[in-house]
Design an enzyme around this catalytic site. Sequence first.
Site, PDB file in Angstrom:
ATOM      1  N   GLU A 156       0.845  -1.205   0.000  1.00  0.00           N
ATOM      2  CA  GLU A 156       0.000   0.000   0.000  1.00  0.00           C
ATOM      3  C   GLU A 156       0.875   1.247   0.000  1.00  0.00           C
ATOM      4  O   GLU A 156       0.641   2.174   0.783  1.00  0.00           O
ATOM      5  CB  GLU A 156      -0.940  -0.001   1.208  1.00  0.00           C
ATOM      6  N   GLU A 232      -6.352  -7.609  -0.627  1.00  0.00           N
ATOM      7  CA  GLU A 232      -6.795  -7.711   0.766  1.00  0.00           C
ATOM      8  C   GLU A 232      -8.291  -7.471   0.818  1.00  0.00           C
ATOM      9  O   GLU A 232      -8.738  -6.323   0.764  1.00  0.00           O
ATOM     10  CB  GLU A 232      -6.085  -6.666   1.647  1.00  0.00           C
TER      11      GLU A 232
END
Length: 581
Positions: A156, A232
């Site tokens: 991320e 995710e």
Amino acid sequence: MSGFRVGEDGFELDGRPVRLLSGALHYFRVHEAQWGHRLAMLRAMGLNCVETYVPWNVHEPRPGAFHDVEAVGRFLDAAHAAGLWAIVRPGPYICAEWDNGGLPSWLTGELGARVRTRDARYLAHVERWFARLLPQVVARQHDRGGPVVLVQVENEYGSYGSDQVYLRALTELLRGRGVTAELCTSDGPEDHMLTGGSVPGVLATVNFGSRAREGFDVLRRHRPGGPLMCMEFWCGWFDHWGAEHAVREPGDAAGALREILECGASVNLYMAHGGTNFAGWAGANRDGGALHDGALQPDVTSYDYDAPVDERGLPTAKFRLFREVLAGYADGPLPEPPPAPPVLRAPAVGRLDEWAPLAAVAARLGGPEAEHAVPPTFEELGVDRGLVRYSFTLPGPRGPYPLTVPGLRDRAVVYVDGVRAGVLSEDSPALPVPVPGGARVELWVESLGRVNYGPRLGEAKGLTGGVLHERQYVHGVRAVGVPLGAFDAAGSVPCAGGGGQGRAGLYRGVVEVAGAGDAVLSLPGWTRGFVWVNGFCVGRYWEVGPQRGLFVPGPVLREGANAVWVLEVEGVEGPAEVRLR
Ligand code: GLA
């Protein structure tokens, strides 16, 4: 094209379309003797792949000193044996509710905000770490007959970073060290995140908990072709000490999973099985919007995550619903779940009658004690997890003045002339009663877990803003670090027999067990600290909840006598007893 690869419309295996039905399971959150059981649970849920992060700070506790990097290879071998592909996310930053997001505290102590950038010193540390780590992964890639099909670059990155030079350097490093598997990045489905975190030519994936169609629409604006993947899918969530327990309704989660699969996408359930933050490795968040300038929110020991396979490895209602959804995408009938691991046959109680004061613990397990002009941080003392004792004599003669520690992280139990005077925290850094000159002051400061997400990642622990008497700085502060890792030798701390009468300190005793197996350990009347069972640190407890008991993996327990050690940092009410059930 042979092998596993990123194709025009999706993943391909030997030229045929294939979908990754993956679940996150972090090997470092599960006792190694239970990996096989958990991996079989993933297979039985209908998954064909397992995903794990790699925490740098566990494997390189001091610069150049490596610890059990081979665990990564052993886990990938176990995944292969279980019939699963594998996704490896080696970071170097992993977030993951893990102390410092997996970055070693010596690294952030040295480099501060230069981490996760093109900074040459940072990249040199990453290169040295990857030179040790990547052979474990490279040898187990799919094109060499192993399970590894995908390797993630950073984590991320676009949430906070935009250094494309760094991301390219990391990509080249992975390729240069022999990673031939497909690479990917993963980011939130936001334009700025995808532009900041993606690498040209590398598969981009997105992370979310719901609204798959919207998330993939955003991804498609940036990547018109190639596989869709949710790296995710947050099917549960984690807990903070002192806050509500997080729950994600199983039917709602199963609906969100169905939506992802109906988009034709691949998925990684975060988490399929969460496990446990053993040994004080839990991280922390910070409240306060985009700037994260609010209160520290330390993560609890359990990483159950309300995942389909719970902390004890058992199937939940979410497991059964997910299995129904995933069965529709399987090649054949799904295997049945493996038998549950044995559980402790009968409850047991142990009285911890041996006790040593914290000073004796520091004398035996602490590092060298020295005097400093200003109080050193945990990082400067080389303490990753654990306690530091700061001590000094207040200048005088002078009357009583307020004593304040403005940069305290995270919590301090204060003694004045040997008498307990209060507990300080970031929110209340001043002692309630003024202290006179000449008084001898001791602060036992504890890290509650380093921030793992946001702009405060890597912030130091300890007394980071000095000690003030009235508004005058105190100098000549003595400090000794007591790292949690040193408690491997806690059996050698000289203890007295009569118990601690409720005081802080190290408590030791024995719990007799008949029919060893998985158990939950509870500590009625205790305040906060850490527990070891037969030398294995099962983690932090804290009376504020919401977590009440600590998971003890069956393989840690023995028939008959089991040694239990508790480091209690505040105090115990009632008999110093622990219970296993
Ligand atoms: C992000 C991170 C993960 C984890 C989750 C929350 O998506 O990438 O490592 O921290 O948030 O559980």
